[in-house]
Design a protein around this motif. Structure first.
Motif, mmCIF file in Angstrom:
data_model
loop_
_atom_site.group_PDB
_atom_site.id
_atom_site.type_symbol
_atom_site.label_atom_id
_atom_site.label_comp_id
_atom_site.label_asym_id
_atom_site.label_seq_id
_atom_site.Cartn_x
_atom_site.Cartn_y
_atom_site.Cartn_z
ATOM 1 N N VAL A 1 0.839 -1.195 0.000
ATOM 2 C CA VAL A 1 0.000 0.000 0.000
ATOM 3 C C VAL A 1 0.878 1.251 0.000
ATOM 4 C CG1 VAL A 1 -1.995 -1.066 1.112
ATOM 5 C CG2 VAL A 1 -0.227 -0.022 2.511
ATOM 6 N N LEU A 2 0.389 2.271 -0.662
ATOM 7 C CA LEU A 2 1.087 3.538 -0.698
ATOM 8 C C LEU A 2 0.959 4.256 0.645
ATOM 9 C CD1 LEU A 2 -0.109 4.607 -4.237
ATOM 10 C CD2 LEU A 2 2.222 3.960 -3.607
ATOM 11 N N PRO A 3 1.917 5.114 0.983
ATOM 12 C CA PRO A 3 1.892 5.774 2.307
ATOM 13 C C PRO A 3 0.589 6.518 2.602
ATOM 14 C CG PRO A 3 4.029 6.094 1.262
ATOM 15 C CD PRO A 3 3.151 5.433 0.237
ATOM 16 N N HIS A 4 0.053 7.246 1.631
ATOM 17 C CA HIS A 4 -1.168 8.005 1.916
ATOM 18 C C HIS A 4 -2.370 7.083 2.113
ATOM 19 C CE1 HIS A 4 -1.816 7.418 -2.456
ATOM 20 N NE2 HIS A 4 -3.089 7.602 -2.182
ATOM 21 N N VAL A 5 -2.328 5.886 1.499
ATOM 22 C CA VAL A 5 -3.412 4.919 1.659
ATOM 23 C C VAL A 5 -3.359 4.295 3.051
ATOM 24 C CG1 VAL A 5 -4.344 2.719 0.832
ATOM 25 C CG2 VAL A 5 -3.554 4.439 -0.808
ATOM 26 N N SER A 6 -2.164 4.065 3.559
ATOM 27 C CA SER A 6 -2.008 3.382 4.848
ATOM 28 C C SER A 6 -2.639 4.169 5.989
ATOM 29 C CB SER A 6 -0.525 3.129 5.134
ATOM 30 O OG SER A 6 0.177 4.350 5.296
ATOM 31 N N ARG A 7 -2.869 5.466 5.778
ATOM 32 C CA ARG A 7 -3.493 6.286 6.822
ATOM 33 C C ARG A 7 -5.015 6.229 6.769
ATOM 34 N NH1 ARG A 7 0.968 9.467 5.126
ATOM 35 N NH2 ARG A 7 -0.319 10.662 3.670
ATOM 36 N N ASN A 8 -5.551 5.579 5.755
ATOM 37 C CA ASN A 8 -7.003 5.460 5.583
ATOM 38 C C ASN A 8 -7.382 3.995 5.765
ATOM 39 O OD1 ASN A 8 -9.618 5.086 4.401
ATOM 40 N ND2 ASN A 8 -9.379 7.012 3.275
ATOM 41 N N ARG A 9 -7.966 3.660 6.925
ATOM 42 C CA ARG A 9 -8.223 2.252 7.227
ATOM 43 C C ARG A 9 -9.262 1.642 6.284
ATOM 44 N NH1 ARG A 9 -4.069 0.267 8.548
ATOM 45 N NH2 ARG A 9 -5.248 -1.663 8.893
ATOM 46 N N LEU A 10 -10.190 2.430 5.758
ATOM 47 C CA LEU A 10 -11.149 1.890 4.797
ATOM 48 C C LEU A 10 -10.429 1.432 3.535
ATOM 49 C CD1 LEU A 10 -13.977 1.281 3.740
ATOM 50 C CD2 LEU A 10 -14.174 3.683 3.059
#
Length: 339
Positions: A42-51
């Motif tokens: 997962v990309l870093p910005h995605v990892s902050r979005n649990r959905l």
């Protein structure tokens, strides 16, 4: 770009999507199983979005339960230094989009109509396994791939088609998500419009691919997304080209029902679609055996297959995996990678 990542070594970056980047990786501590895998991280910005992370992990949960020669296997999931990842089968071959780009005027003309039916039957077989999957208690999982399109169908160098990327699949595992996800030109109308959908959405997608393979161009893709959506929702498929002879009207009839705008009017399952396409093939004497696809596909990519065989032979390695496992990072292998 070689660097360690947990139990793996990232060998080459293959690409990046909206949620993850994809690497060719070496399984350094694997005592069994493949030495070379595809690793999606997962990309870093995605990892902050649990959905979004749940959507990513959804692929692993679904695909790990599906055993079919026509679905790329998922081997492992985990987290390393805050990065969620999964590993999956590396399919030594090319995606269907690359096949279409090389086949002019169409895949049916270049490979033969029987080969196209064989390929579609392989895809349908994989989807049937997904649609029939149950949980540990025997309850249906309700899996719908939801994003069947040419880039998500791989053909290995033996001529076997495999589905990849269950990342947006619908199932009892999937996190709630109101936004339609998929590739517009291959999504069923009900899916595009945000209504509930079932396995018949995958029937629609396979039929859109089938039309493209026989006609030599995408059925619904337009110059802008809103035009593509309008075409999917409103436009009937035009007749297939006359170079298919008397088979064209027979195929038109099958594909018109598989592409019905209402799911209730559509062919009910991918298995039924494959049966009807194979019926047309039998009527016109087309060979739909595995060899019917493997032989012309091998000719289409003969240069790549020969280059690979020669490279492995020169290296003295016993197999492709052994060769790739020890390959120097500066060696260009983009010619054998998917896409």
């Amino acid at each position: 770009m070689v660097r360690p990542f947990g139990d793996y070594t990232l060998l080459r970056r293959l690409g990046q999507g909206g949620m993850a980047e994809v690497f060719l990786a070496r399984a350094d501590r694997a005592s069994t199983g493949p030495k070379i895998v595809v690793l999606k991280r997962v990309l870093p910005h995605v990892s902050r979005n649990r959905l979004l992370v749940e959507l990513f992990l959804n692929e692993a949960r679904i695909a790990s339960r599906l055993a079919s020669p026509h679905i790329a296997r998922v081997y492992d999931t985990g987290r390393v230094a805050g990065w969620d990842y999964l590993t999956m089968e590396f399919v030594l071959g090319v995606d269907l989009a690359r096949v279409c780009a090389r086949c002019r005027p169409s895949a049916a003309a270049r490979l033969g109509p029987g080969a196209v039916v064989r390929l579609l039957a392989d895809v349908c077989a994989g989807l049937e396994v997904a649609h029939a999957a149950v949980d540990d208690d025997g309850s249906p999982l309700g899996i719908v791939h939801g994003d069947v399109h040419p880039h998500n169908v791989m053909i290995d160098f033996h001529g076997v088609a495999k589905l990849i990327d269950f990342g947006v699949a619908q199932s009892t595992y999937a996190a709630p998500d109101a936004a339609p996800r998929g590739t517009y030109a291959y999504m069923a109308p009900e899916q595009l419009l945000g209504a509930s959908f079932d396995r018949r959405a995958d029937v629609f997608a396979v039929a859109a691919i089938a039309w493209e393979l026989f006609a030599g161009r995408p059925l619904f893709r337009r110059s802008a997304n809103y035009l593509t959506v309008r075409a999917v929702v409103e436009d009937a498929p035009p007749p297939l080209p006359s170079n298919l002879g008397d088979a064209a009207p027979a195929l038109d009839g099958v594909l018109a029902r598989a592409l019905a705008k209402s799911a209730d009017d559509r062919i009910a399952s991918c298995g039924d679609l494959a049966t009807e396409l194979q019926g047309v093939a039998a009527r016109f004497g087309w060979d739909t055996s595995p060899h019917a696809l493997a032989a012309p596909f091998g000719e289409l990519f003969a240069a790549e297959r020969t280059a690979l065989r020669d490279a492995v032979t020169r290296s003295g390695k016993a197999s492709f995996e052994d060769w790739l496992f020890d390959l120097a990072p500066e060696v260009d292998v983009s010619w054998l990678l998917p896409g």
